[in-house]
Design a protein around this motif. Structure first.
Motif, PDB file in Angstrom:
ATOM      1  N   ALA A 109      -3.853   8.293  -5.132  1.00  0.00           N
ATOM      2  CA  ALA A 109      -4.970   7.725  -3.604  1.00  0.00           C
ATOM      3  C   ALA A 109      -3.843   6.864  -3.315  1.00  0.00           C
ATOM      4  CB  ALA A 109      -5.448   7.154  -5.074  1.00  0.00           C
ATOM      5  N   ALA A 110      -2.472   6.144  -3.830  1.00  0.00           N
ATOM      6  CA  ALA A 110      -1.871   5.388  -2.530  1.00  0.00           C
ATOM      7  C   ALA A 110      -1.376   6.095  -1.341  1.00  0.00           C
ATOM      8  CB  ALA A 110      -0.820   5.963  -3.691  1.00  0.00           C
ATOM      9  N   VAL A 111      -1.599   6.649  -0.997  1.00  0.00           N
ATOM     10  CA  VAL A 111      -1.593   7.466   0.761  1.00  0.00           C
ATOM     11  C   VAL A 111      -2.661   7.525   1.133  1.00  0.00           C
ATOM     12  CG1 VAL A 111      -1.205   8.971   1.635  1.00  0.00           C
ATOM     13  CG2 VAL A 111       0.668   9.323   0.081  1.00  0.00           C
ATOM     14  N   PRO A 112      -4.484   7.734   0.622  1.00  0.00           N
ATOM     15  CA  PRO A 112      -4.527   7.186   1.641  1.00  0.00           C
ATOM     16  C   PRO A 112      -5.537   5.673   1.879  1.00  0.00           C
ATOM     17  CG  PRO A 112      -5.652   8.934  -0.117  1.00  0.00           C
ATOM     18  CD  PRO A 112      -4.304   8.299   0.222  1.00  0.00           C
ATOM     19  N   CYS A 113      -5.080   5.209   0.942  1.00  0.00           N
ATOM     20  CA  CYS A 113      -5.585   3.761   0.588  1.00  0.00           C
ATOM     21  C   CYS A 113      -4.332   3.003   1.718  1.00  0.00           C
ATOM     22  CB  CYS A 113      -5.107   2.833  -0.960  1.00  0.00           C
ATOM     23  SG  CYS A 113      -5.874   3.253  -2.141  1.00  0.00           S
ATOM     24  N   TRP A 114      -3.185   3.796   2.113  1.00  0.00           N
ATOM     25  CA  TRP A 114      -2.729   2.977   2.531  1.00  0.00           C
ATOM     26  C   TRP A 114      -2.504   3.557   3.787  1.00  0.00           C
ATOM     27  CZ3 TRP A 114       0.520   7.062   5.645  1.00  0.00           C
ATOM     28  CH2 TRP A 114       1.437   6.651   7.035  1.00  0.00           C
ATOM     29  N   TYR A 115      -3.277   4.268   3.902  1.00  0.00           N
ATOM     30  CA  TYR A 115      -3.528   5.191   5.535  1.00  0.00           C
ATOM     31  C   TYR A 115      -5.097   4.534   5.589  1.00  0.00           C
ATOM     32  CZ  TYR A 115      -5.300   8.920   9.083  1.00  0.00           C
ATOM     33  OH  TYR A 115      -6.119   8.693  10.898  1.00  0.00           O
ATOM     34  N   ILE A 116      -6.027   4.313   5.631  1.00  0.00           N
ATOM     35  CA  ILE A 116      -7.022   2.978   5.536  1.00  0.00           C
ATOM     36  C   ILE A 116      -6.983   2.359   5.892  1.00  0.00           C
ATOM     37  CG2 ILE A 116      -8.851   3.062   4.793  1.00  0.00           C
ATOM     38  CD1 ILE A 116      -9.282   5.042   2.468  1.00  0.00           C
ATOM     39  N   ARG A 117      -5.562   1.323   5.489  1.00  0.00           N
ATOM     40  CA  ARG A 117      -5.403  -0.102   5.518  1.00  0.00           C
ATOM     41  C   ARG A 117      -4.446   0.220   7.442  1.00  0.00           C
ATOM     42  NH1 ARG A 117      -1.016  -3.588   4.861  1.00  0.00           N
ATOM     43  NH2 ARG A 117      -2.054  -5.773   4.247  1.00  0.00           N
ATOM     44  N   LYS A 118      -3.691   1.621   7.749  1.00  0.00           N
ATOM     45  CA  LYS A 118      -2.952   1.096   8.517  1.00  0.00           C
ATOM     46  C   LYS A 118      -4.124   1.295   9.848  1.00  0.00           C
ATOM     47  CE  LYS A 118       1.456   4.166  11.066  1.00  0.00           C
ATOM     48  NZ  LYS A 118       1.924   2.676  10.925  1.00  0.00           N
ATOM     49  N   ARG A 119      -4.996   2.600   9.215  1.00  0.00           N
ATOM     50  CA  ARG A 119      -5.858   2.520  10.528  1.00  0.00           C
ATOM     51  C   ARG A 119      -7.189   1.832  10.996  1.00  0.00           C
ATOM     52  NH1 ARG A 119      -8.533   4.242  13.861  1.00  0.00           N
ATOM     53  NH2 ARG A 119      -9.061   6.318  14.691  1.00  0.00           N
ATOM     54  N   TRP A 120      -7.335   1.688   9.827  1.00  0.00           N
ATOM     55  CA  TRP A 120      -7.878   0.091   9.984  1.00  0.00           C
ATOM     56  C   TRP A 120      -7.909  -0.904   9.820  1.00  0.00           C
ATOM     57  CZ3 TRP A 120     -10.092   4.816   8.764  1.00  0.00           C
ATOM     58  CH2 TRP A 120     -10.687   6.337   8.858  1.00  0.00           C
ATOM     59  N   MET A 121      -6.423  -1.781  10.260  1.00  0.00           N
ATOM     60  CA  MET A 121      -5.669  -2.763   9.689  1.00  0.00           C
ATOM     61  C   MET A 121      -6.695  -3.723  10.287  1.00  0.00           C
ATOM     62  SD  MET A 121      -3.612  -4.508   8.111  1.00  0.00           S
ATOM     63  CE  MET A 121      -2.570  -3.201   8.689  1.00  0.00           C
ATOM     64  N   LYS A 122      -8.157  -3.852  11.018  1.00  0.00           N
ATOM     65  CA  LYS A 122      -8.542  -4.901  11.363  1.00  0.00           C
ATOM     66  C   LYS A 122      -9.749  -5.294  10.179  1.00  0.00           C
ATOM     67  CE  LYS A 122     -12.014  -6.433  14.803  1.00  0.00           C
ATOM     68  NZ  LYS A 122     -12.945  -6.159  16.127  1.00  0.00           N
ATOM     69  N   TYR A 123      -9.692  -4.078   9.815  1.00  0.00           N
ATOM     70  CA  TYR A 123     -11.128  -4.077   8.511  1.00  0.00           C
ATOM     71  C   TYR A 123     -10.592  -4.022   7.304  1.00  0.00           C
ATOM     72  CZ  TYR A 123     -14.088  -3.001  12.109  1.00  0.00           C
ATOM     73  OH  TYR A 123     -14.269  -2.267  13.907  1.00  0.00           O
ATOM     74  N   PHE A 124      -8.641  -3.599   7.126  1.00  0.00           N
ATOM     75  CA  PHE A 124      -8.875  -3.817   5.519  1.00  0.00           C
ATOM     76  C   PHE A 124      -7.384  -4.242   5.126  1.00  0.00           C
ATOM     77  CE2 PHE A 124     -11.287   0.155   6.032  1.00  0.00           C
ATOM     78  CZ  PHE A 124     -12.308   0.355   4.911  1.00  0.00           C
ATOM     79  N   LYS A 125      -6.759  -5.034   6.557  1.00  0.00           N
ATOM     80  CA  LYS A 125      -5.563  -6.113   6.541  1.00  0.00           C
ATOM     81  C   LYS A 125      -5.320  -7.122   5.125  1.00  0.00           C
ATOM     82  CE  LYS A 125      -2.952  -9.436   8.831  1.00  0.00           C
ATOM     83  NZ  LYS A 125      -2.797 -10.017   9.522  1.00  0.00           N
ATOM     84  N   TYR A 126      -6.779  -7.395   4.613  1.00  0.00           N
ATOM     85  CA  TYR A 126      -6.279  -8.447   3.539  1.00  0.00           C
ATOM     86  C   TYR A 126      -6.800  -7.584   1.790  1.00  0.00           C
ATOM     87  CZ  TYR A 126      -5.929 -12.190   6.672  1.00  0.00           C
ATOM     88  OH  TYR A 126      -5.472 -12.905   7.314  1.00  0.00           O
ATOM     89  N   PHE A 127      -7.094  -6.584   2.198  1.00  0.00           N
ATOM     90  CA  PHE A 127      -7.540  -5.463   1.262  1.00  0.00           C
ATOM     91  C   PHE A 127      -6.324  -4.478   0.832  1.00  0.00           C
ATOM     92  CE2 PHE A 127      -8.014  -1.040  -1.484  1.00  0.00           C
ATOM     93  CZ  PHE A 127      -8.765  -1.680  -2.260  1.00  0.00           C
ATOM     94  N   ASN A 128      -5.805  -4.520  -1.339  1.00  0.00           N
ATOM     95  CA  ASN A 128      -4.796  -4.015  -1.737  1.00  0.00           C
ATOM     96  C   ASN A 128      -5.326  -3.874  -2.391  1.00  0.00           C
ATOM     97  OD1 ASN A 128      -2.716  -4.513  -3.397  1.00  0.00           O
ATOM     98  ND2 ASN A 128      -1.415  -5.965  -1.785  1.00  0.00           N
ATOM     99  N   PRO A 129      -4.910  -2.591  -2.736  1.00  0.00           N
ATOM    100  CA  PRO A 129      -5.589  -1.135  -3.380  1.00  0.00           C
ATOM    101  C   PRO A 129      -5.212  -1.897  -5.408  1.00  0.00           C
ATOM    102  CG  PRO A 129      -4.082  -0.418  -2.626  1.00  0.00           C
ATOM    103  CD  PRO A 129      -4.395  -1.338  -2.019  1.00  0.00           C
ATOM    104  N   THR A 130      -3.569  -2.721  -5.222  1.00  0.00           N
ATOM    105  CA  THR A 130      -3.177  -2.293  -6.648  1.00  0.00           C
ATOM    106  C   THR A 130      -3.440  -3.966  -7.215  1.00  0.00           C
ATOM    107  OG1 THR A 130      -0.885  -2.089  -5.541  1.00  0.00           O
ATOM    108  CG2 THR A 130      -0.931  -3.293  -7.064  1.00  0.00           C
TER     109      THR A 130
END
Length: 868
Positions: A739-760
């Protein structure tokens, strides 16, 4: 103060990242520094306009600068030393470094992006553009872009202030001893009583002032330096050194619960675990954490991103006590921080007698269960004791509201964990009502182990005298069952182990790589300085002081490992030395991402359970060996993060590194002995220790959880637990890694919306259903966090930077002092106050913490028919 360390003006971010982009940045040599600087204004005009703009409130992100006093004069002087072109380079480097930084103010990031694009994009006249450009660049390069950091440290340093004085060491030693004893002894009480850093700082301060007044100026000269009993007024650096000693020796974590589990008859009753064994193991784990923490400096002390928000109130309180203010009004408030601190402290000290003694329902405000005290389903959902704690407001007690330190942890961090906890709570309810894994026959959220008839698991029926598994007895008795809350805790934690490792290494690879390069450089070139890779204001100041060589810390690591091996081999622990080495290696690998997350978010993830899982595979069916693996897995990690956090505080306070090393070393050595003494006192002096009916509430929540975990993962073992009862847990490790790689990609791709989301952090929130804690301990905290860390911070930044850390320090200290006074005055003497306000919270099934959804008939049992 502002000397360049090279001929080139290079920002910290350009040097530390070492990327191709940064190499293409414009560089300025010494000749370029000779040209006229900001030509748009005269020096006086620039200063006047800057002050006027700050006073006008046009710079909301710099609102806190209105109260900085002499520091502002220093920054204005530094602003005259850079050109417009250099300022643009500074901002470009900051954008590259801080673009995904959750702590970097969003408004500031938007502004400096526009400034870096040029005057036309910024949309103001030339004078305003240049002024804003210079202000932002000066703050980033000569101070800090973080308002919370600007609030607790100055952009300049006075290396002549006394630090390592005899009186500072004396007070540090005294309060390490007192604090370590009290905190260790009362850590097994629920709720625990703890002399936190804020309380001890208050006690150190008057002691230091007193010694400065009465001690004579007697001294001696050693190696050309004069040491005296009284070098003058009590300084802030002395106060900080003594505080950091007590942080290490009194308020850092020390895993002594294993001693209770080994020694007490209600657990394993191993009488051989006396002083010699405990000393060796204590020394090993404490100093190994210390040595490891020192080697982590490059990852989590020197980088500017490593803010360590959870530690900032410590330094703010010392500033409040020792530094005079300019008295300027802030958002209409003229009260000084010092006066505000004492008003709040006295107020909460008096108020706490209500929730702490006279009206305890205000503390455990499980008001929804009062509607129908015997309704088990209502208690399961809304209860604070038995249930999950779904309740909009669960306490009027700062001891509960402040449990998650809501006034110093960034709100994005609090919200991530709280959303994770809510998600877990809903999932638990659904699975519980479906009787998933027979969970509805036992309480929904408890750390107690149960058998297949719904009573507490009797470990003595399945173990031999040497605490190994008796397989025949196990087959004839029962498999162990854990609550759904505890099952969720394990599943989330196992997922978090692998996800955090992969996720942090992907997102912070540049920082990790550069730190590894720096470590290698220091090994091959002992004259190299760690600070050469960093050019932020703090590192430039600290570069003036001699560093602590890495080999000093490495010697501690080797010595600690030797002590640990001796402890395992000289006593009947059934623990092969290689197993300890394996656990330590795993901890070191996991500690890097854990420490990075802690330094940014303020939350310590903790990987204590990895020790018992790996230990269960390496040394199956051995309770003591499994517990020792957990001691190393937990204590080494926790101590390393505690030590490294204090080194960051020393970095902020500009304490010389070698002074900090000596102070920490002495504090740890004292703590090793004091915590052993506190443990022995508890075992010999507290009747019915660790019982759920103990009169003074020494319930030993964590030792009971440790006992449960040791049985599940040590005696019975992860193979049986995974394959027979809870096979889904073994997949959690794989799920986390994938799950780590998709979480990283989603945050990087849509930084505007997921900048403050941290899966850990989200998964960390799901682990909060452990040791009987639930939403009731976190809901009021996240509400307080929203008010102060989000709303007030955004609307009233100047007020927030001046008062918030003072407020949380005063509340914590007042509650600590009041709780201790209540304990020694009325609880020890059994002076009770019996009335509705003190009985209503505990009168129903929620207060009794006993109840479950389904019941068994006569002769019935639940679970599998065969469990081997």
């Amino acid at each position: 103060m502002a000397e360049k360390k090279s001929d080139v003006l290079v920002d910290i971010h350009e040097v530390s990242t070492n990327t191709t982009d940064s190499q293409n940045k414009s560089e300025f040599n010494e000749k370029e520094h000779d040209r006229p600087k900001v030509q748009a204004f005269s020096v006086e005009n620039l200063r006047e306009k800057a002050i006027a703009r700050l006073e006008s409130g046009l710079h909301k992100d710099l609102d806190d600068l209105r109260d900085m006093g002499p520091a502002m004069e220093y920054l204005f002087d530094q602003m005259m030393t850079i050109s417009e072109e250099e300022a643009v380079v500074i901002l470009e480097n900051a954008i590259d470094y801080h673009n995904d930084d959750e702590n970097f103010p969003e408004e500031t990031l938007r502004k400096i992006k526009k400034l870096a694009l040029g005057e036309e994009e910024y949309g103001t006249d030339h004078e305003d553009y240049v002024l804003d450009l210079m202000l932002e660049a000066t703050l980033i390069h000569f101070h800090s872009p973080y308002p919370e950091v600007r609030a607790i440290c100055d952009p300049m340093d006075d290396p002549t202030l006394p630090v390592e004085t005899i009186r500072a060491y004396f007070l540090g030693i005294v309060w390490v001893g007192i604090g370590a004893f009290i905190n260790e002894l009362f850590s097994w009480r629920q709720p625990s009583l703890k002399l936190k850093s804020t309380a001890i700082q208050l006690l150190i301060f008057p002691c230091g002032k007193f010694l400065a007044k009465v001690l004579p100026d007697w001294g001696f000269v050693l190696f050309g330096t004069r040491y005296t009993l009284n070098p003058g007024p009590w300084s802030m650096k002395e106060q900080m050194l003594a505080t950091l000693m007590t942080n290490v020796g009194a308020t850092s974590s020390n895993f002594m619960s294993y001693v209770l589990v080994m020694r007490l008859e209600r657990f394993f009753g191993q009488k051989w675990a006396t002083f010699g064994f405990v000393f060796l193991l204590n020394f090993s784990t404490q100093f190994f954490g210390f040595g490891l923490g020192g080697l982590l400096r490059r990852w989590v002390v020197y980088p500017a991103k490593a803010v360590w928000p959870s530690l900032l109130p410590t330094l703010m309180l010392n500033r409040t006590l020792l530094i005079k203010e300019n008295g300027r009004p802030i958002n209409g408030w003229r009260v000084s921080r010092y006066k505000f601190f004492w008003i709040v402290l006295i107020g909460i000290f008096l108020y706490y007698w209500l929730p702490g003694y006279a009206f305890t329902a205000l503390s455990n405000f499980n008001w929804m269960t009062w509607i129908s005290p015997t309704n088990t389903k209502l208690a399961i959902i809304t209860g604070s004791g038995l249930g999950l704690g779904f309740n909009p407001w669960t306490s009027f007690d700062w001891g509960v509201i402040g449990y998650s330190t809501p006034l110093n942890i960034p709100f994005f961090s609090q919200l991530n964990r709280y959303i994770g906890m809510l998600f877990a709570a809903v999932m638990i309810v659904v699975l519980y009502w479906k009787n998933y894994k027979w969970s509805a026959y036992i309480p929904i959220n408890t750390n107690t182990l149960y058998n297949n008839v719904g009573t507490k698991y009797n470990a003595s029926r399945i173990v031999n005298d040497d605490l190994t598994l008796n397989l025949d007895n196990y087959k004839n008795y029962s498999p162990p069952f854990i609550s759904l809350g505890y099952l969720t805790y394990y599943g989330s934690e196992f997922t978090m182990f692998t996800l955090s490792f992969v996720y942090v290494f992907i997102t912070e690879w540049r920082r990790i790589k550069d730190a590894l390069v720096g470590f290698y450089t220091s090994i091959v070139n002992r004259k190299a300085s760690n600070y050469d890779l960093y050019d932020d204001a703090l590192s430039r100041h600290m570069a003036k002081y001699p560093e602590v060589p890495d080999w000093w810390y490495m010697i501690l690591l080797v010595l600690s490992l030797v002590f640990g091996i001796v402890a395992c081999q000289a006593y009947p622990t059934n623990t092969p030395f290689w197993s300890v080495i394996v656990i330590i290696v795993i901890c070191i690998v996991l500690l890097i991402p854990s420490a990075i997350i802690y330094s940014v978010t303020g939350y310590e993830l903790g990987f204590n359970d990895i020790g018992i899982i790996v230990g269960g595979y390496m040394i199956p069916e051995h309770a003591i060996a499994n517990m020792i693996c957990r001691v190393y897995g937990w204590n080494v990690d926790a101590q390393a993060e505690s030590f490294i956090g204090d080194q960051k505080l020393a970095h902020y306070a500009k304490i010389p590194p070698r002074a900090m090393f000596r102070a920490q070393l002495l504090a740890v050595f004292i703590q090793v002995f004091i915590t052993i003494a506190a443990t022995e006192t508890a075992i010999s002096s507290i009747p019915d220790l660790c019982s759920t009916t103990q009169a003074d509430k020494f319930y030993c929540t964590f030792p009971n959880a440790l006992f449960t975990a040791t049985l599940v993962w040590g005696v019975i073992g992860p193979r049986r637990t995974f394959t027979t009862l809870y096979p889904m847990l073994q997949w959690a490790f794989l799920i986390g890694a994938l799950a780590a790689v998709p979480c990283w990609y989603i945050r990087k791709r849509w930084m505007k919306y997921f900048k403050y989301f941290n899966p850990t952090l989200f998964l960390s929130g799901m682990t909060r259903f452990e040791s009987s804690y639930n939403l009731s301990y976190y809901t009021p905290g996240v509400e307080a966090g929203f008010l102060f860390m989000y709303y007030i911070r955004r609307r009233y930044l100047a007020w927030w930077t001046k008062y918030t850390y003072v407020l949380t320090s005063a509340l914590s200290a007042g509650v600590a002092f009041s709780a201790i006074l209540i304990f020694v005055s009325v609880q020890v003497t059994k002076t009770t106050l019996t009335w509705w306000g003190n009985t209503v919270s505990s009168s129903g099934v929620d207060g009794a913490k006993v109840g479950h959804l389904l019941t068994l008939g006569e002769g019935e049992y639940f679970g599998p028919t065969s469990w081997e």
